[in-house]
Motif scaffolding. Sequence first.
Motif, PDB file in Angstrom:
ATOM      1  N   GLU A  87       6.572  -5.948  -2.703  1.00 20.04           N
ATOM      2  CA  GLU A  87       5.254  -5.360  -2.491  1.00 20.04           C
ATOM      3  C   GLU A  87       5.046  -4.199  -3.462  1.00 20.04           C
ATOM      4  N   ILE A  93       0.464   1.027   2.379  1.00 20.44           N
ATOM      5  CA  ILE A  93      -0.036  -0.307   2.030  1.00 20.44           C
ATOM      6  C   ILE A  93      -0.447  -1.099   3.267  1.00 20.44           C
ATOM      7  N   GLU A  94       0.123  -0.750   4.419  1.00 21.08           N
ATOM      8  CA  GLU A  94      -0.213  -1.473   5.654  1.00 21.08           C
ATOM      9  C   GLU A  94      -1.678  -1.265   6.056  1.00 21.08           C
ATOM     10  N   TRP A  97      -3.479  -4.257   3.718  1.00 23.75           N
ATOM     11  CA  TRP A  97      -3.260  -5.673   4.042  1.00 23.75           C
ATOM     12  C   TRP A  97      -2.310  -5.783   5.232  1.00 23.75           C
ATOM     13  N   ARG A 102       0.167  -9.586   3.066  1.00 25.03           N
ATOM     14  CA  ARG A 102       1.033  -9.072   1.998  1.00 25.03           C
ATOM     15  C   ARG A 102       2.082 -10.105   1.616  1.00 25.03           C
ATOM     16  N   CYS A 106       2.469 -11.650  -2.150  1.00 19.71           N
ATOM     17  CA  CYS A 106       3.740 -11.528  -2.885  1.00 19.71           C
ATOM     18  C   CYS A 106       4.253 -12.894  -3.324  1.00 19.71           C
ATOM     19  N   SER A 138      -8.107  -7.780   1.794  1.00 18.90           N
ATOM     20  CA  SER A 138      -7.782  -6.420   2.202  1.00 18.90           C
ATOM     21  C   SER A 138      -8.710  -5.951   3.319  1.00 18.90           C
ATOM     22  N   TRP A 229      -0.925  -4.219  -8.088  1.00 24.43           N
ATOM     23  CA  TRP A 229      -0.470  -5.606  -7.958  1.00 24.43           C
ATOM     24  C   TRP A 229      -0.163  -6.243  -9.310  1.00 24.43           C
TER      25      TRP A 229
END
Length: 377
Positions: A87, A93-94, A97, A102, A106, A138, A229
């Motif tokens: 990630e 980041i939670e 997504w 996530r 990935c 997202s 990303w």
Amino acid sequence: MKVVEEIVERYGSARTILDPFCGTGTTALSAVNHGHDAATTDINPFLIWLASAKTAHYPAAVIAQADKAGKAALDLARREAVQPLPEPPIHKIERWWTERARGFLCHLKAAIRETVGHSGPVADLLHVAFCRTLIKLSAAAFNHQSMSFKDSTQCAFDLEPDAGAGFLDDLAFVLGGAKQNPPGNASVILGDARDLPGCLDTRFDVVVTSPPYANRMSYIRELRPYMYWLGYLVNGRDAAELDWLAIGGTWGVATSRLAEWSPSGARWLPDDLPSVLAGIASGDNANGALLSNYVAKYCEDMSAHFDGLRRVLNPGARVHYIVGNSTFYGVLVSTEQVYAAMLRKYGFTDVEVLPIRKRNSKKELIEFDVSATWPGA
């Protein structure tokens, strides 16, 4: 942007058009679609990649290969038949997504790499589609200046039985655009708009651009998901450093540096600017001194830009700047008049300031087309 398209349409096909503030490549794409040769610059390498991908010419064989490769990559990702990439290190980041989304992204990113590698026209097309997919999945909302996050339980990815199928829709959209190979050609150049002679080796007939507004809107902030990303950012410090280098940037470390910044005195500024800055810096305003410095630095940077601009224009060139004014603690910053004064100072003639539209519910906030002619040395 509709305004940019309307301006580009005014000029005949035998023109060279410059956009010194590339953004997502809107002006360059419009220019080449109308048969112009275009150049665009930006200080952000991600935007250079994106604009290059959007304005490139794609043979039918490349588009067919991208379609096949995209379907193959999605199949690998769905079956989790490839080792997922880590990630990206996005803060919290939670919020962006869900865990399931996530995991899919990935795997999909790894599958694209496995299928087409890191770079090349086919990889570019798949990565543009990937960018569209990742933002759709997202929980972020970008429809206002203060970004917010939706309830993660509303994530469409987690509610759909065929998770990830939207990637094929995004790929079809991207390939549909890629088939419309424009008649013009674009040069997309990594460079600083404050030093155009240092990054451009040709001269232009028309400038159409929408520079950053003096409104503390961090463009890096909006681009972080894509840049992390795709590997253009590896930590928050990188994002803040890039924002500091950009005109109008104030995010992260840029804020603390602004507090220590002072005008160089080397750039011409309008005579009435000091009174505007003093109003913003009034002792009654909690962050007045910081925001006064912000406006001063913005104006100094734009002065450097206009100084350099005249050195990359053909005689008779016409320039158009789409820009909005701003307010800080009730003090109006008439950015359009600042631009007009700078253009006159640096030798431009026929300067016009045309109101285009209101920016929001505040009646004083308006977007303008500031235009002028470069008569030549």
